[in-house]
Structure formats: structure tokens, C-alpha cells
Design a protein around this motif. Structure first.
Motif, mmCIF file in Angstrom:
data_model
loop_
_atom_site.group_PDB
_atom_site.id
_atom_site.type_symbol
_atom_site.label_atom_id
_atom_site.label_comp_id
_atom_site.label_asym_id
_atom_site.label_seq_id
_atom_site.Cartn_x
_atom_site.Cartn_y
_atom_site.Cartn_z
ATOM 1 N N LEU A 82 0.756 -1.530 0.165
ATOM 2 C CA LEU A 82 -0.287 -0.219 -0.264
ATOM 3 C C LEU A 82 0.851 1.585 0.094
ATOM 4 N N GLN A 472 -1.691 -11.389 10.154
ATOM 5 C CA GLN A 472 -1.634 -9.954 10.539
ATOM 6 C C GLN A 472 0.186 -9.685 11.810
ATOM 7 N N LYS A 476 3.094 -10.525 6.880
ATOM 8 C CA LYS A 476 2.605 -9.517 6.969
ATOM 9 C C LYS A 476 4.056 -9.003 7.245
ATOM 10 N N ASP A 516 3.146 0.048 3.503
ATOM 11 C CA ASP A 516 2.450 -0.554 4.283
ATOM 12 C C ASP A 516 1.917 -2.312 3.872
ATOM 13 N N GLU A 518 -0.752 -5.169 3.132
ATOM 14 C CA GLU A 518 -1.887 -5.913 2.988
ATOM 15 C C GLU A 518 -2.063 -7.411 2.819
ATOM 16 N N ASN A 520 -3.919 -10.619 1.699
ATOM 17 C CA ASN A 520 -5.237 -11.370 0.731
ATOM 18 C C ASN A 520 -5.791 -12.506 1.375
#
Length: 702
Positions: A82, A472, A476, A516, A518, A520
Motif C-alpha cells: 500500500l 496480521q 505481514k 505497508d 495488506e 489477501n
């Protein structure tokens, strides 16, 4: 700090890490693997009794692991970067495509991630190692019959790999006199380096006992235990004289089972070849005040050998991320080690194993009961012990008194309720059971479809929780570290074919390493039917917007609709959704919109004819409207004149009537006046006659 003190410190960390939690890590792993393979070492079978083992850990793993893996591996994009600033907009999409390409295609990410997920769900933690391999890659190729142009092309750099001629032969071509040919043997050396990713076995990853999480801030010590060959260490750049001092795995007095399994480099006579001997290496990342300034710094220290015989191969200050990321499906507060399916299902498997064995032992006694034999009535007891079909047993007296089957009641059926209860216990703990898999018809036959769906959704929540925890934290961090590795180490553009099915020159140097990530996890957590139903509803609404506003509208264009279509393809299980619904480039979409605005000449001519017809129809319509308006105005004027004439006629008639009435009144007045005069004259005549006077000259009225 000298080397002896450093080795002593590393030894202490390694010993503490290998005995973390007060038990051997390898012992715990072996026990979990035994339970996974249907073995319960703590409950060995008794001689002559049932040895069946329940497989609850394996059943739970076979249900949960594919479901969790589908969440992440069902799409071509696992991690999406992102943008953090407006400048990142141009690079975020390319970084997403490129890093996912490296992971899934070049690093065998599908197998690596599935292995790590299996370790995480079985043992509580699955560790991924990621690093940039700077060792040069060499390959040797032979060429024959080349001309001068072929030689020039062969010795030039190919894909940034330098070429070195090892063997060269020049000769004249027999079929073409005067033509010189060349035979070459060339070694190509590629020193660009490459991204590497691998899953680390639980027993090969060490972390300090007090660590709460695997991060640079919380972890003072972590290490990767490996068993490379001496040749591999020398190829990695370590000094040969130090490598030769490391004792081989076969020389170590204490070996783990994996060490012994990994030792296979033997010559025909069973003597290990020196270069192919495997040695034990610890790649350690430790916080230590090595320079004595009172502040601990992170250092990478590579040691070889066992405790007391360690050799330091590398000792350097480390300023990058720790090259490890851990996947924790069920984290425990204030502890690095998470709970696992083995932890939740071990006691269930033990209880069900004991119940199954006792139930089967009871059933065996019912099917083949024991016999009571009167030794006084039978000559040979062996005739009864070894009695087979059609056998004859000589008895004295009544056979029923000599031999009798002992009746054993079958009470094993009472264990079914307890087995069902243990299934429900396991189902509540890990979300895996007959209801969650939709296989128990007896449990579902008296429930409505909505109740069954609610039950399965509630049980799927556990799997969704596993996936969310893995995404998370572990994944990540994993993708953030990969981005930094690529940006820092790839110093040249590279042309690859990304998931858009296009060849793209990728240069990661201008990318922002702080973007950052994210993960999926939109699909795979529930049933595919539910996902497809939801996406189908979304696509229907999007299609309505596109049809109303056009395919290139700024609110919700064709590109957004194709994203939903790709999600539907992924939910249906199609691996390469881009092959069916490719990504739409904004420039291509703009050109498409422009082409829609500029039709071909025939369309323009048809449109012009249509416009002429429309204008003619509009003119006819206006003329008709004007005619109608004029006619309406004439009608209004004629009607007004008729009304005026009628009013005048009525007025004239009224005046005539008044005049007639006035004439009548005048005549009447004259009549009354005449009658009065006649009456008066009559009275006069009467009076004259009465008086005897005769008047012959009476005037007659006119």
C-alpha cells in the motif's frame, strides 16, 4: 570481548534455547509427529490386546491445513503493498506483482508456505527464513562448430553473467574449406545474487527462552541450525582452514536423529569424503556488547561444531531485519510459542485410543468367547484349545457339561457416547469435526438448512481466526522484509513476465521500503459457495453502475468490475484468474473510452442520417404544432365573434322588446284617454238630453 568469551556466550544461548520450556524441542516435535502418524507412545498396547490408535490429530490437520493454505495460496497475490505517500502510487502495484512473482515462482513459495503452515498448525510456530543469497552461481557450457560471430556471442555476458573461457580449440571446417570453426567450453558466473526463502524445521530454529515475539526489539537471540557440507561453506566464502577444523556430524559424540538422517555423503567404502562431510552450523543473531562501549548491538555470528568445539566462521555487526518470520495460528499472551493442534487434540486422541481399544477388546470376547472345560470329562485338553472347524472333541458323558462358552456381555456400546463427546470437545477446540465437514448425516438430518449453515459457519470461525493471526503478524512481517531485501540488493533493472502476462523491466531502487502490507485473506475462509454468492451479488451491482455510467466512468469503471470477476474465478478454484479476466491498464481503458467516443465513418454517416431524420421529424413536428396553434387561434377568434354577434342580437332583441312594450303602453294610455273622453262626452250628452236640449252640432270624436 575476545573469541573465547563470545563462544561461551553463544554456547549458553544455544543450550538455553534447545531446552526451552524445560523439555527438549526435538522430543516435543517427535511426539507431535508420532500422534500425527497415528502413534501414542504414552499408551503402548498390551500383549494380546487391541493396538488400534485414534487419528484425531491427523484428521484435524487434514481438514484445517488445506483450508488455511487456500486462504493465502488460492490467489496469485498473497501480499499487497500500500502506498505511504503520493509518490508511491506508481510503484506499489509493480512492487506487489514483482515480490509475489519472486515468492511464488522463483522461491517455490507454494511449497515453502504450505510447509511453514503445516509446522505452525502442528507445533504452534512455523518459521520462514528470508535472505538475499550473494553467492555467485556458476554453470559450464560446451559449444562446438561456432564461427567468429558465434564465439563473440557466446563469450559476451548473458543476463549479467560474466563468461570465462575454460577450453578453446580452433580448426578448419572440412565441408567449407577456408572456414574456421571453434569449439569452446565456457564458465558463466552470475554474481547478481537472488532472493531466497525457505521453511525451517522446528528443531532447527532456536530462540531465547524469554522471548515474547520474533522481532528486533523483543528477541535478544535467535539462530538457525543447519547441516551443510564443507564444500557448501567454502562456496559461501568461509575460510577453508576454519571449515576443516569443524568436526563432522559423524564425529560428534551427541547427534540428533535429524543429524544422523542427514548424513549421507559416503564413498563406496563407507568413509566420508572430506568435502562432502556434513557439519553442524549455527547462524546466530544476538544482542551483545562486543566492543565494550556499554551498549549492546546486534551481531551475526556463525559458529560450527558442537559445544566445547565451536569455531567462529563469521562475526559481523548486523543492521538489517532479522531474517526470520514466524507464523503463529494461535498465539499465547506474553509467549513466543503458540498453541497448536497437537496441544489441543493430544488428550482427545489419547482418550479415544483407550476407549477404542477397550471397546474392541470387549467385542473380541463376545465374538470369540472363552470356554469352560471340565478336565474330568475330556481326555486331551489340547483338543479343545486348538479346536477348529469340523474338529472332534472326545468327551465323557454329557458334552454340554464338559464344554461351555462363557457368556461375556457387550458393554462396549456404552463407549460410543464418550467417543461422541470427545469428538465435540475436539470440534470446539480446533473447529474440526463431523459437523464442520458436513459428513455426519445423523447429526444433520433433523436440522434445517439454515441451522446447518449456521453451525458450519460457527465452526469455520476457528479456521478464520487461525488465518487472521497468521496474516496480521507473520506474513505481514515476511512481505515487509522481502521488500527491503529486494530494494537494497537488486541494483539493476530486471525484465520479467509478471502476472499481467507482460514483459516488464523492474527496477526496485526507487521504491519506498516503508510501504505497508495488506495480506489477501478475502477468500477461502468460508465455503466457496458462500463466497461465490456474495461476489455474484457485488458483480451484479457493479454491472448496473457500468451500464448506467459507462465502462470508463470515474466512480466504478470496467477495471473495478474485472477485479470482482477475478475474485469469483479464484473462489471457484481457478488458479490463474488473470488468464480469464486480465488486468486493465488505465491507459488502455482511456484509449478504449476515446475509441467509443470516435466511431468509424460508417457509424458517423449513419449517425448523421439519423440526425437529419431527427431534424426533419422535429421540423414537421414544429410545423404541425404551428398549424394547430393557428387553427386554435382562428377557432378562438371565430368563437369570440360568434359570441359577440349573439350578444348584439340578444341586445337588439331586448331593445325591440322594450320598444314594443313601450308602444303597447302608449297605445293603452291613448285607449284609456279616448275611453275617458268618450265617457265624458257621453255624460255630457246624457245631461243635455236630460235637460231637453238638443244639440245637433255634437262633434264626433276623431
Amino acid at each position: 570481548m575476545d573469541d573465547a568469551q563470545l563462544v561461551a556466550l553463544i554456547d549458553q544461548y544455544i543450550v538455553d534455547a534447545e531446552t526451552m520450556g524445560g523439555s527438549e524441542r526435538e522430543t516435543r516435535r517427535r511426539k507431535a509427529l508420532d500422534y500425527l502418524n497415528g502413534k501414542v507412545p504414552d499408551f503402548p498396547p498390551q500383549p494380546g490386546k487391541s493396538s488400534v490408535t485414534s487419528r484425531d490429530v491427523a484428521d484435524a490437520m487434514s481438514f484445517i491445513v488445506p483450508g488455511v493454505a487456500q486462504v493465502f495460496l488460492g490467489s496469485a497475490v498473497i501480499g499487497e503493498y500500500l502506498p505511504q505517500t503520493p509518490k508511491d502510487e506508481a510503484f506499489a502495484a509493480q512492487a506487489t506483482d514483482y515480490v509475489n512473482y519472486l515468492v511464488l515462482r522463483e522461491c517455490n513459495g507454494h511449497a515453502v508456505l504450505k510447509t511453514a503452515l503445516h509446522e505452525a498448525l502442528l507445533l504452534g510456530n512455523g518459521v520462514l527464513k528470508h535472505w538475499w543469497d550473494k553467492s555467485a552461481k556458476e554453470r559450464v557450457e560446451s559449444f562446438t562448430g561456432l564461427d567468429e560471430e558465434g564465439v563473440t556471442a557466446a563469450i559476451s555476458e548473458i543476463d549479467d553473467a560474466s563468461a570465462k573461457v575454460l577450453d578453446f580449440e580452433e580448426y578448419e571446417d572440412d565441408q567449407s574449406p577456408g572456414q574456421t570453426r571453434y569449439d569452446l567450453k565456457i564458465k558463466y558466473v552470475d554474481a547478481r545474487g537472488e532472493l531466497r526463502v525457505e521453511a525451517i524445521a522446528d528443531e532447527d530454529f532456536l530462540i531465547e527462552n524469554d522471548a515474547r515475539e520474533l522481532t528486533e526489539r523483543e528477541c535478544r537471540f535467535c539462530a538457525h541450525k543447519g547441516r551443510p557440507t564443507r564444500s557448501e561453506l567454502i562456496e559461501q566464502g568461509y575460510k577453508r582452514d576454519v571449515v576443516d577444523l569443524i568436526p563432522s556430524v559423524s564425529d560428534s559424540s551427541v547427534q540428533s536423529q535429524s543429524d544422523r538422517d542427514g548424513f549421507s555423503a559416503l564413498r563406496g567404502d563407507g568413509v566420508p569424503h572430506k568435502a562432502s562431510e556434513r557439519v553442524t552450523i549455527y547462524e546466530c543473531y544476538v544482542l551483545v556488547d562486543y566492543n565494550g562501549d556499554g551498549v549492546a548491538e546486534r551481531r551475526k555470528i556463525v559458529t560450527g561444531g558442537m559445544s566445547g568445539k565451536r569455531q567462529i566462521l563469521a562475526n559481523e555487526e548486523w543492521g538489517d531485519d532479522l531474517p526470520f518470520s514466524d507464523l503463529v495460528p494461535d498465539p499465547k499472551p506474553f509467549s513466543w510459542m503458540g498453541r497448536s493442534i497437537f496441544d489441543d487434540m493430544a488428550d482427545v486422541q489419547e482418550i479415544k485410543t483407550v476407549l477404542l481399544r477397550k471397546m474392541l477388546d470387549n467385542l473380541y470376547q463376545v465374538v470369540e468367547p472363552q470356554r469352560a472345560v471340565s478336565t474330568d470329562a475330556i481326555d486331551e485338553v489340547g483338543d479343545v484349545i486348538n479346536l477348529g472347524p469340523g474338529g472332534v472333541v472326545p468327551v465323557k458323558g454329557d458334552a454340554r457339561a464338559a464344554i461351555a462358552d462363557l457368556t461375556i456381555p457387550f458393554v462396549g456400546k456404552e463407549a460410543f457416547a464418550m467417543l461422541e463427546y470427545q469428538d465435540k470437545v475436539g470440534e470446539r477446540r480446533v473447529g474440526s469435526g463431523p459437523n464442520s465437514q458436513g459428513l455426519d448425516q445423523d447429526a444433520l438430518q433433523n436440522q434445517t438448512a439454515r441451522a446447518v449453515e449456521a453451525t458450519q459457519s460457527a465452526l469455520a470461525t476457528r479456521k478464520e481466526d487461525y488465518a487472521a493471526n497468521i496474516a496480521q503478524v507473520g506474513l505481514k512481517r515476511f512481505f515487509k522484509c522481502l521488500l527491503r531485501l529486494v530494494v537494497k540488493n537488486q541494483d539493476k533493472p530486471r525484465t520479467v513476465r509478471l502476472r499481467k502476462q507482460q514483459w516488464v523491466a523492474v527496477d526496485p531502487r526507487p521504491w519506498n521500503v516503508d510501504m505497508d502490507v495488506e495480506i489477501n485473506t478475502g477468500l477461502g475462509t468460508g465455503s466457496r459457495d458462500r463466497d461465490l454468492q456474495t461476489l455474484n451479488g457485488v458483480a451484479t451491482k457493479q454491472e448496473q453502475v457500468v451500464l448506467r455510467l459507462g465502462p470508463s466512468n470515474p466512480l466504478l469503471g470496467l477495471d473495478k468490475l474485472f477485479v470482482t470477476y477475478r475474485k469469483m474465478a479464484e473462489a471457484a478454484g481457478l488458479r490463474n484468474a488473470e488468464a480469464y479476466f486480465p488486468e486493465i491498464d488505465p491507459q488502455q481503458l482511456a484509449q478504449f473510452a476515446q475509441s467509443m467516443q470516435q466511431p468509424d465513418p460508417k457509424a458517423i454517416e449513419a449517425q448523421q442520417r439519423m440526425q437529419i431524420e431527427q431534424q426533419k421529424a422535429l421540423a414537421d413536428h414544429d410545423l404541425q404544432q404551428k398549424k394547430l396553434a393557428a387553427q386554435l387561434q382562428n377557432d378562438r377568434e371565430r368563437h369570440a365573434m360568434e359570441l359577440q354577434a349573439q350578444r348584439e342580437k340578444q341586445e337588439m332583441e331586448f331593445q325591440l322588446e322594450i320598444r314594443a312594450q313601450d308602444h303597447k303602453f302608449a297605445l293603452r294610455e291613448r285607449e284609456i284617454e279616448f275611453e275617458a273622453r268618450l265617457a265624458a262626452q257621453a255624460n255630457v250628452l246624457a245631461a243635455q238630453n236630460h235637460a231637453g236640449q238638443t244639440d245637433t252640432n255634437i262633434e264626433r270624436p276623431q
